[in-house]
Design a protein around this motif. Sequence first.
Motif, PDB file in Angstrom:
ATOM      1  N   ILE A 173       0.861  -1.297   0.015  1.00 15.72           N
ATOM      2  CA  ILE A 173       0.048  -0.021   0.134  1.00 15.72           C
ATOM      3  C   ILE A 173       0.874   1.180   0.037  1.00 15.72           C
ATOM      4  CG2 ILE A 173      -1.622   1.274   1.503  1.00 15.72           C
ATOM      5  CD1 ILE A 173      -2.994  -1.225   2.052  1.00 15.72           C
ATOM      6  N   VAL A 174       1.967   1.112   0.782  1.00 11.94           N
ATOM      7  CA  VAL A 174       2.846   2.621   0.995  1.00 11.94           C
ATOM      8  C   VAL A 174       3.525   2.610  -0.445  1.00 11.94           C
ATOM      9  CG1 VAL A 174       5.000   3.248   2.014  1.00 11.94           C
ATOM     10  CG2 VAL A 174       3.275   2.190   3.454  1.00 11.94           C
ATOM     11  N   TYR A 175       3.904   1.548  -1.002  1.00  9.26           N
ATOM     12  CA  TYR A 175       4.740   1.680  -2.323  1.00  9.26           C
ATOM     13  C   TYR A 175       3.740   2.176  -3.461  1.00  9.26           C
ATOM     14  CZ  TYR A 175       6.340   0.069  -6.652  1.00  9.26           C
ATOM     15  OH  TYR A 175       6.571  -0.026  -8.225  1.00  9.26           O
ATOM     16  N   ARG A 176       2.462   1.727  -3.446  1.00  6.92           N
ATOM     17  CA  ARG A 176       1.351   2.052  -4.572  1.00  6.92           C
ATOM     18  C   ARG A 176       1.095   3.706  -4.458  1.00  6.92           C
ATOM     19  NH1 ARG A 176      -2.361  -3.201  -5.721  1.00  6.92           N
ATOM     20  NH2 ARG A 176      -0.921  -4.520  -6.647  1.00  6.92           N
ATOM     21  N   ARG A 177       1.070   3.961  -3.184  1.00  9.55           N
ATOM     22  CA  ARG A 177       0.292   5.280  -3.036  1.00  9.55           C
ATOM     23  C   ARG A 177       1.521   6.448  -3.176  1.00  9.55           C
ATOM     24  NH1 ARG A 177      -4.703   3.714   1.252  1.00  9.55           N
ATOM     25  NH2 ARG A 177      -5.387   2.018  -0.120  1.00  9.55           N
ATOM     26  N   LYS A 203      11.768   2.629   2.227  1.00 11.12           N
ATOM     27  CA  LYS A 203      13.023   1.675   1.744  1.00 11.12           C
ATOM     28  C   LYS A 203      12.981   0.227   1.740  1.00 11.12           C
ATOM     29  CE  LYS A 203      15.275   5.600   1.340  1.00 11.12           C
ATOM     30  NZ  LYS A 203      15.467   6.225  -0.214  1.00 11.12           N
ATOM     31  N   GLY A 204      12.154  -0.421   2.613  1.00 10.63           N
ATOM     32  CA  GLY A 204      12.217  -1.690   2.525  1.00 10.63           C
ATOM     33  C   GLY A 204      11.617  -2.477   3.729  1.00 10.63           C
ATOM     34  N   PHE A 205      11.326  -3.753   3.614  1.00 10.91           N
ATOM     35  CA  PHE A 205      10.964  -4.596   4.908  1.00 10.91           C
ATOM     36  C   PHE A 205      11.727  -5.632   5.278  1.00 10.91           C
ATOM     37  CE2 PHE A 205       8.365  -6.783   1.526  1.00 10.91           C
ATOM     38  CZ  PHE A 205       8.481  -8.008   1.972  1.00 10.91           C
ATOM     39  N   LEU A 206      11.503  -6.174   6.432  1.00 11.35           N
ATOM     40  CA  LEU A 206      12.092  -7.504   7.238  1.00 11.35           C
ATOM     41  C   LEU A 206      11.418  -8.059   8.088  1.00 11.35           C
ATOM     42  CD1 LEU A 206      15.046  -8.368   8.485  1.00 11.35           C
ATOM     43  CD2 LEU A 206      14.655  -6.556  10.283  1.00 11.35           C
ATOM     44  N   VAL A 207      11.151  -9.546   7.639  1.00 10.55           N
ATOM     45  CA  VAL A 207      10.350 -10.294   8.236  1.00 10.55           C
ATOM     46  C   VAL A 207      11.085 -11.412   8.752  1.00 10.55           C
ATOM     47  CG1 VAL A 207       8.112  -9.408   7.243  1.00 10.55           C
ATOM     48  CG2 VAL A 207       9.542 -11.363   6.020  1.00 10.55           C
ATOM     49  N   GLY A 208      10.450 -12.056  10.164  1.00  7.10           N
ATOM     50  CA  GLY A 208      10.993 -13.269  10.498  1.00  7.10           C
ATOM     51  C   GLY A 208      10.090 -14.251  10.795  1.00  7.10           C
ATOM     52  N   ASN A 209      10.429 -15.621  10.520  1.00  9.11           N
ATOM     53  CA  ASN A 209       9.646 -16.826  10.872  1.00  9.11           C
ATOM     54  C   ASN A 209       8.026 -16.405  10.499  1.00  9.11           C
ATOM     55  OD1 ASN A 209      11.942 -16.899  13.018  1.00  9.11           O
ATOM     56  ND2 ASN A 209      10.904 -19.231  12.635  1.00  9.11           N
ATOM     57  N   ALA A 210       8.100 -15.859   9.201  1.00 10.16           N
ATOM     58  CA  ALA A 210       6.819 -15.230   8.591  1.00 10.16           C
ATOM     59  C   ALA A 210       5.871 -16.276   7.866  1.00 10.16           C
ATOM     60  CB  ALA A 210       7.349 -14.358   7.707  1.00 10.16           C
ATOM     61  N   ALA A 266      10.745  -6.596  -7.829  1.00  5.77           N
ATOM     62  CA  ALA A 266      10.409  -5.766  -9.042  1.00  5.77           C
ATOM     63  C   ALA A 266      10.791  -4.030  -8.784  1.00  5.77           C
ATOM     64  CB  ALA A 266       9.330  -5.847  -9.966  1.00  5.77           C
ATOM     65  N   ALA A 267      10.229  -3.705  -7.758  1.00  6.81           N
ATOM     66  CA  ALA A 267      10.184  -2.133  -7.294  1.00  6.81           C
ATOM     67  C   ALA A 267      11.716  -1.840  -6.817  1.00  6.81           C
ATOM     68  CB  ALA A 267       9.167  -1.918  -6.296  1.00  6.81           C
ATOM     69  N   GLY A 268      12.480  -2.786  -6.415  1.00  6.00           N
ATOM     70  CA  GLY A 268      13.758  -2.508  -6.037  1.00  6.00           C
ATOM     71  C   GLY A 268      13.889  -2.206  -4.726  1.00  6.00           C
ATOM     72  N   LEU A 269      12.895  -2.592  -3.897  1.00  6.03           N
ATOM     73  CA  LEU A 269      12.790  -2.545  -2.283  1.00  6.03           C
ATOM     74  C   LEU A 269      13.784  -3.416  -1.856  1.00  6.03           C
ATOM     75  CD1 LEU A 269       8.874  -1.709  -1.920  1.00  6.03           C
ATOM     76  CD2 LEU A 269      10.936   0.113  -1.560  1.00  6.03           C
ATOM     77  N   LYS A 271      18.670 -12.432  -6.104  1.00  6.05           N
ATOM     78  CA  LYS A 271      18.566 -11.028  -6.635  1.00  6.05           C
ATOM     79  C   LYS A 271      17.395 -10.473  -6.099  1.00  6.05           C
ATOM     80  CE  LYS A 271      18.502  -8.679 -11.101  1.00  6.05           C
ATOM     81  NZ  LYS A 271      18.405  -8.900 -12.748  1.00  6.05           N
ATOM     82  N   GLY A 272      17.315  -9.453  -5.359  1.00  8.13           N
ATOM     83  CA  GLY A 272      16.241  -8.877  -4.549  1.00  8.13           C
ATOM     84  C   GLY A 272      15.815  -9.089  -3.291  1.00  8.13           C
ATOM     85  N   LEU A 273      16.357 -10.338  -2.806  1.00 10.22           N
ATOM     86  CA  LEU A 273      15.853 -10.677  -1.484  1.00 10.22           C
ATOM     87  C   LEU A 273      16.959 -11.493  -0.885  1.00 10.22           C
ATOM     88  CD1 LEU A 273      12.496 -12.580  -0.600  1.00 10.22           C
ATOM     89  CD2 LEU A 273      14.818 -13.548   0.125  1.00 10.22           C
TER      90      LEU A 273
END
Length: 456
Positions: free
Chosen positions: A194-198, A210-217, A366-369, A419-421
């Motif tokens: 949502i943040v990226y699109r808006r 700038k990006g996100f971080l998730v654990g045991n997700a 693909a957005a490069g975050l 690549k990307g993650l």
Amino acid sequence: MGHYVSAVIFFFFLFVGLCTSSYLEDQERDRITELPGQPKNIGFAQYSGYVTVNKQAGRALFYWLVQSPASRGAESRPLVLWLNGGPGCSSVAYGAAEEIGPFRIRPDGKTLFINPYAWNNLANLLFLESPAGVGFSYSNTTSDLYTAGDQRTAEDAYTFLINWFERFPQYKHRDFYIAGESYAGHYVPQLSQIVYRRNRGIQNPVVNFKGFLVGNAVTDDYHDYIGTFEYWWTHGLISDSTYKILRVACDLGSSMHPSSECIKALNLAEAEQGNIDPYSIFTRPCNDTSSLRRKLRGHYPWMSRAYDPCTERYSEVYFNLPEVQTALHANVTQVSYPWRTCSNIVGIYWADSPLSMLPIYQELIAAGLRIWVFSGDTDAVVPVTATRYSIDALKLPTITNWYAWYDNHKVGGWSQVYKGLTFVTVTGAGHEVPLHRPRQAYILFRSFLENKPMPS
């Protein structure tokens, strides 16, 4: 004409001054002077309070901002929003009080001690209790508690962010990241999307994301199921026959509506696992620990610093103290029920939950975050195998092959850069990585913020 221009300038500065004084007053109203039982001279500021996300329904979300210490350059540090999952569990109870926050609660439920590996040493932390009905967050429309789901949670969190930045405009142009664990494996990518699109098409985006971080997700129902059953079997937690039944009986397409045969097989698996802590399979569950701790502390000095599985109990005592709620500017509506680490109503009646987050990953990659995924390898609830299957399904090219990363010349876990993650495991950590391996989690977070590979 000169008088007209002067008048315009005068009223412009008057307006700016009024706006500035308004948000400063709001911030000051939310400032935490001191928490009960808090250590002295902590060296950083804290704020907490409510942000309305839906006036008509009366939904308001509770936040707790923990700034970086002034000595560590708080004014230039990024802002990180932390979300816990459940769905229905509190980011104050878990993220703030027993994982990445500056304080931990002592067993007396009344006093706090400093967490030396608190993430606010590296970033300004914004903990959000979401959705309404979780923790101190509330709705004046009772039906909201029975109709919460992924979509409204993401929309409300976005509304919260935009309104919060109006109250704290000094953070508007800071580097901003979203982080979380468990069912926040849904919350974090969805809010990120949502943040990226808006932000697109806006010259000066409201959110400098700038990006996100998730654990045991929780990521993808199909792969999460396969990976979880495999983890139970390969770690000797269930029998061969139960593993085979689970593979057949459970519809690997959806975890929201399992069949009666699947539920039966899951109950059988739970019985076979016995009295373990599934969130950390090699540590004792809470009900066995207190006597063990008393007996061994004299012989093993490190026991007092070992993982304490009863921390949730301390939270339920501390955050229900009236003086704590007053200090936090919380429970302003004086709800009739006590504060809890998780809301059963919100969790049981959860409305919508997409089967997979992988399409969102594809869009944001693909957005490069910047996207990092980490996994504690002793968690049997959302295990490392589930996460690996989900990442594998993205079919990303590998930049750096699987390698061991180190902390003080000891293996801290393993990592692979795509690549990307970036994927990172933390050895010996359960579901809540910063609770079980605080130092290693701190190194992980630092590497994420610096966008550098894990130390090899």
